[in-house]
Motif scaffolding. Sequence first.
Motif, PDB file in Angstrom:
ATOM      1  N   VAL A  80       0.956  -0.974   0.208  1.00 59.00           N
ATOM      2  CA  VAL A  80       0.315   0.070  -0.394  1.00 59.00           C
ATOM      3  C   VAL A  80       1.082   1.195  -0.262  1.00 59.00           C
ATOM      4  N   LEU A  81       1.611   0.962   0.691  1.00 57.89           N
ATOM      5  CA  LEU A  81       2.940   2.405   1.279  1.00 57.89           C
ATOM      6  C   LEU A  81       3.093   2.484  -0.087  1.00 57.89           C
ATOM      7  N   LYS A  82       3.403   1.641  -1.311  1.00 57.20           N
ATOM      8  CA  LYS A  82       4.149   2.480  -2.689  1.00 57.20           C
ATOM      9  C   LYS A  82       3.875   2.972  -3.407  1.00 57.20           C
ATOM     10  N   ASN A  83       2.618   3.137  -3.779  1.00 54.20           N
ATOM     11  CA  ASN A  83       1.660   4.181  -3.645  1.00 54.20           C
ATOM     12  C   ASN A  83       1.621   5.435  -3.905  1.00 54.20           C
ATOM     13  N   GLU A  84       1.923   5.253  -2.211  1.00 56.21           N
ATOM     14  CA  GLU A  84       1.948   7.331  -1.224  1.00 56.21           C
ATOM     15  C   GLU A  84       3.387   7.498  -1.961  1.00 56.21           C
ATOM     16  N   SER A  85       3.687   9.033  -1.888  1.00 56.58           N
ATOM     17  CA  SER A  85       4.375  10.328  -2.303  1.00 56.58           C
ATOM     18  C   SER A  85       5.795  10.323  -1.085  1.00 56.58           C
ATOM     19  N   ILE A  86       6.141   8.918  -0.675  1.00 58.01           N
ATOM     20  CA  ILE A  86       6.864   9.329   0.711  1.00 58.01           C
ATOM     21  C   ILE A  86       8.415   9.507   0.983  1.00 58.01           C
ATOM     22  N   ASP A  87       9.198  10.355   1.442  1.00 60.65           N
ATOM     23  CA  ASP A  87      10.334  10.705   1.363  1.00 60.65           C
ATOM     24  C   ASP A  87      11.265  11.473   2.729  1.00 60.65           C
ATOM     25  N   GLU A  88      12.391  11.462   2.866  1.00 57.85           N
ATOM     26  CA  GLU A  88      12.578  12.244   3.476  1.00 57.85           C
ATOM     27  C   GLU A  88      11.953  13.734   4.317  1.00 57.85           C
ATOM     28  N   THR A  89      11.471  13.611   3.106  1.00 53.22           N
ATOM     29  CA  THR A  89      10.271  15.510   3.802  1.00 53.22           C
ATOM     30  C   THR A  89       9.447  14.853   4.771  1.00 53.22           C
ATOM     31  N   SER A  90       9.048  14.011   4.131  1.00 54.85           N
ATOM     32  CA  SER A  90       7.649  13.412   5.226  1.00 54.85           C
ATOM     33  C   SER A  90       7.636  12.573   6.573  1.00 54.85           C
ATOM     34  N   HIS A  91       6.954  13.561   6.602  1.00 58.57           N
ATOM     35  CA  HIS A  91       6.117  12.967   8.275  1.00 58.57           C
ATOM     36  C   HIS A  91       5.169  12.515   8.596  1.00 58.57           C
ATOM     37  N   VAL A  92       5.468  11.412   8.868  1.00 56.68           N
ATOM     38  CA  VAL A  92       4.529  10.303   9.700  1.00 56.68           C
ATOM     39  C   VAL A  92       4.211   9.692  10.702  1.00 56.68           C
ATOM     40  N   LEU A  93       2.913   9.642  10.851  1.00 60.91           N
ATOM     41  CA  LEU A  93       1.833   9.357  11.923  1.00 60.91           C
ATOM     42  C   LEU A  93       1.406   8.004  12.423  1.00 60.91           C
ATOM     43  N   ASP A  94       2.088   6.989  12.561  1.00 60.02           N
ATOM     44  CA  ASP A  94       1.788   5.065  12.836  1.00 60.02           C
ATOM     45  C   ASP A  94       0.800   5.538  14.303  1.00 60.02           C
ATOM     46  N   VAL A  95      -0.749   5.264  13.757  1.00 64.16           N
ATOM     47  CA  VAL A  95      -1.822   5.472  14.871  1.00 64.16           C
ATOM     48  C   VAL A  95      -2.010   3.483  15.549  1.00 64.16           C
ATOM     49  N   GLY A  96      -1.707   3.856  16.655  1.00 62.02           N
ATOM     50  CA  GLY A  96      -1.832   2.592  17.516  1.00 62.02           C
ATOM     51  C   GLY A  96      -0.632   1.459  16.601  1.00 62.02           C
ATOM     52  N   CYS A  97       0.334   2.194  17.293  1.00 59.28           N
ATOM     53  CA  CYS A  97       1.700   1.538  16.484  1.00 59.28           C
ATOM     54  C   CYS A  97       2.591  -0.422  17.123  1.00 59.28           C
ATOM     55  N   GLY A  98       2.003  -0.375  17.822  1.00 56.50           N
ATOM     56  CA  GLY A  98       2.147  -1.407  18.455  1.00 56.50           C
ATOM     57  C   GLY A  98       3.505  -1.598  19.487  1.00 56.50           C
ATOM     58  N   THR A  99       4.289  -2.914  18.047  1.00 53.43           N
ATOM     59  CA  THR A  99       5.623  -2.720  19.101  1.00 53.43           C
ATOM     60  C   THR A  99       7.489  -2.081  17.761  1.00 53.43           C
ATOM     61  N   GLY A 100       6.276  -1.343  16.947  1.00 57.39           N
ATOM     62  CA  GLY A 100       6.664  -0.220  15.954  1.00 57.39           C
ATOM     63  C   GLY A 100       6.856  -0.915  14.957  1.00 57.39           C
ATOM     64  N   GLN A 101       6.360  -2.059  13.877  1.00 56.94           N
ATOM     65  CA  GLN A 101       7.299  -2.756  13.150  1.00 56.94           C
ATOM     66  C   GLN A 101       6.502  -2.018  11.498  1.00 56.94           C
TER      67      GLN A 101
END
Length: 240
Positions: free
Chosen positions: A32-53
């Motif tokens: 799913v992430l392959k379809n998003e524009s993510i790079d070193e400038t992106s700030h991402v929030l992982d909600v319910g991150c669990g063990t952080g995988q």
Amino acid sequence: MVQIKSSKYLDFLSQFGVGGAHPGGLSLTMEVLKNESIDETSHVLDVGCGTGQTAAYLTSRYDAKVTGIDIHPIMVEKAKKRMKKDQLPVEILQSSIENVPLQDAQFDLVLSESVLSFANASVALKEIYRLLKSGGRFIAIEMTINRPLDKTEETDLQQFYEFQSLLTEKDWIHLFEQTGFQHIHIHPQPSQQQDNAVLEDYHFSESIEPETFEVMEQHFEKVLKYQGILDYRIFTCTKG
């Protein structure tokens, strides 16, 4: 402060330190992430991150600035240990998604994997919307029921999992639209073979209570009992 209810199921996940408890596991998330524009400038929030995988993958693969939040203290502890061990600059916070102690419009992307069903989905989505920048993206891999439940089924699932939101695909879309999200898209699910690769990452607690194994067995019984009824969807949308 609104809190997500604790449940024996979430305690089971935390003690076993399951890194990919959501359907499809990390392999689905990566696709799913392959379809998003993510790079070193992106700030991402992982909600319910669990063990952080997933959070660890995001910063390792994309060099993104990543923040992870989880309501469960054991999960938070294990996520922090993962980042320290792997020397990853990921910030991990203990917080409910229904009331996050972070400023508005901080994030380019928010990711939620099997989290919103344990919360008041309407409240949680408003909080996610608040945290996203204008034009920011939201990815939700979330529990979805394929038909409305009768009262007995609803009570059975709520008592075991402490679900607060049991929604159909139509319900989810309505909530996204009501919150203000646009360009709502439902992605195709992976093949069954891929979907079986769910529990692929563990961070066991030093001591696991015997009751936890009983909860695990009950969980698998529920999965079989509600096969074809309990499902999931992969949603992506944009903050207007």
